[in-house]
Write an enzyme that holds these catalytic residues in place. Structure first.
Site, mmCIF file in Angstrom:
data_model
loop_
_atom_site.group_PDB
_atom_site.id
_atom_site.type_symbol
_atom_site.label_atom_id
_atom_site.label_comp_id
_atom_site.label_asym_id
_atom_site.label_seq_id
_atom_site.Cartn_x
_atom_site.Cartn_y
_atom_site.Cartn_z
ATOM 1 N N GLU A 45 0.831 -1.219 0.000
ATOM 2 C CA GLU A 45 0.000 0.000 0.000
ATOM 3 C C GLU A 45 0.858 1.259 0.000
ATOM 4 O OE1 GLU A 45 -3.119 0.441 -0.611
ATOM 5 O OE2 GLU A 45 -3.479 -1.687 -0.783
ATOM 6 N N TYR A 126 -7.384 6.512 3.274
ATOM 7 C CA TYR A 126 -7.394 5.460 2.245
ATOM 8 C C TYR A 126 -6.549 4.262 2.698
ATOM 9 C CZ TYR A 126 -6.368 2.800 -1.884
ATOM 10 O OH TYR A 126 -6.218 1.750 -2.745
ATOM 11 N N ASP A 144 -10.368 6.067 -3.435
ATOM 12 C CA ASP A 144 -9.275 6.850 -4.016
ATOM 13 C C ASP A 144 -9.715 7.280 -5.413
ATOM 14 O OD1 ASP A 144 -9.194 4.550 -5.520
ATOM 15 O OD2 ASP A 144 -7.027 4.293 -5.392
#
Ligand code: SF4
Length: 350
Positions: A45, A126, A144
């Site tokens: 991520e 996010y 996102d």
């Protein structure tokens, strides 16, 4: 938001089912999916913020070999962490990932909810939702740019948003309403995958889209025009950098530790560090690149090293003569490693 029979929010159950079936069939086999762990999800991520999957893949493998878990990363020196990030850009991600590993090492238990994750370094809404849903099964929807694009098109939402942040906020409820709360990680990954491989920014591939029957924009015929998000005006920036070689050494600028970005990294020096005006020299490269809304042209000027320059370098503190043989051991910012390699081949000591 447009109301439509095609609105997937009215048909969340079949939408989730069809999206999940497509994801099971078509998902890319990525190393953080084929071999899952909380740490691998976190690293992926961080790397995928502002970086495409194909660029991140070799970095991910190299990172996992050197820093296989939170403890190994927490114990690593900052220079080694930056060195393994070199070339990926946006180095604050590497620094934050390092700090995150150290924070986790100090906690009695790893965080388990987005609210807990978001308190830690480098974690925004996010990333908190992505980590907790994918690695821990927590029912949080990610939103996102990819997800905004899909939701705006599915719902035929033609509003104009002032920027990405406003658009993300506008689609938070829709993303939560669509989320498959029993399989939140799979659902979120499927939405991201759809945005990355099918519902593309300029030319969505509607003919192969697994959820086309739910899509208002595709039914209307102009999905590529949605979402409408105002972009910042492009700013043009021009700089001159110096290329000075002397006795097998190269002159480089070390960005101070106090700098908010790229601290501790090296780069070709901006000519303003040594001279008020652009000095005489030979242009050995003109490089152009874009960073967010800025279009930057960097002219690289080879100049002779004079005794006056040597005195100025000594006085400047941030400028250093680095042995060319030792360049592989330092971290060069952004594209400077590529530029330096190119120029070393095409120039000699002045
Ligand atoms: Fe995107 Fe087209 Fe699929 Fe709609 S049908 S979600 S516009 S790819």
């Amino acid at each position: 938001m447009a109301s439509s029979d095609l609105n997937p929010l009215n048909k969340a159950v079949p939408f989730r089912r069809e999206l999940a079936a497509w994801f099971a069939r078509e998902q890319r086999k990525l190393p953080w999916r084929t071999q899952c762990s909380l740490y691998r999800t976190v690293v992926s991520e961080f790397m995928l913020q502002q970086t495409q999957v194909k660029t991140a893949l070799p970095y991910f493998d190299r990172w996992m070999r050197r820093f296989p878990d939170f403890d190994a990363l927490a114990a690593a020196p900052a220079e080694a962490v930056l060195k393994h990030w070199e070339g990926l850009g946006y180095y604050s991600r590497a620094r934050n990932l390092h700090r995150l590993a150290q924070a986790i090492a100090d906690l009695p238990e790893v965080p388990a909810t987005p609210e807990e994750w978001i308190k830690l370094p480098g974690i925004g809404p996010y990333t908190a939702a992505a980590i907790s849903s994918i690695a821990q099964g927590y029912p949080a929807a990610v939103v996102d740019g990819n997800v905004v694009r899909i939701l705006a098109r599915l719902t035929g939402d033609e509003r104009t948003f002032a920027g990405n942040a406003e658009a993300v906020k506008a689609f938070g409820d829709a993303a939560t309403a669509l989320l498959d709360a029993k399989h939140p990680g799979r659902h979120n990954e499927a939405m991201m995958e759809l945005g990355a491989t099918v519902c593309l920014k300029r030319s969505p591939l509607c003919t192969v889209c697994p959820v086309v029957r739910f899509c208002a924009a595709a039914a209307k015929g102009e999905p590529g025009s949605i979402p409408k998000i105002r972009r910042r005006a492009t700013e043009t920036v021009e700089t001159t950098r110096l290329w000075v070689r002397r006795d097998g050494k190269l002159l480089l600028h070390r960005i101070p530790e106090s700098a908010s970005q790229l601290a501790g990294q090296y780069e070709l020096p901006d000519c303003s560090l040594l001279a008020k005006r652009r000095p005489q020299g030979t242009v050995v490269g003109v490089k152009q690149r874009g960073i967010t809304h800025r279009r930057i042209t960097e002219t690289i000027l080879q100049v002779r090293c004079s005794p006056a320059m040597i005195r100025k370098v000594e006085a400047a503190g941030e400028l250093h003569w680095i042995e060319i043989e030792a360049l592989d051991g330092i971290t060069l910012s952004g594209p400077h490693r590529r530029w330096v390699r190119e120029l070393l081949e095409n120039t000699s000591d002045a």
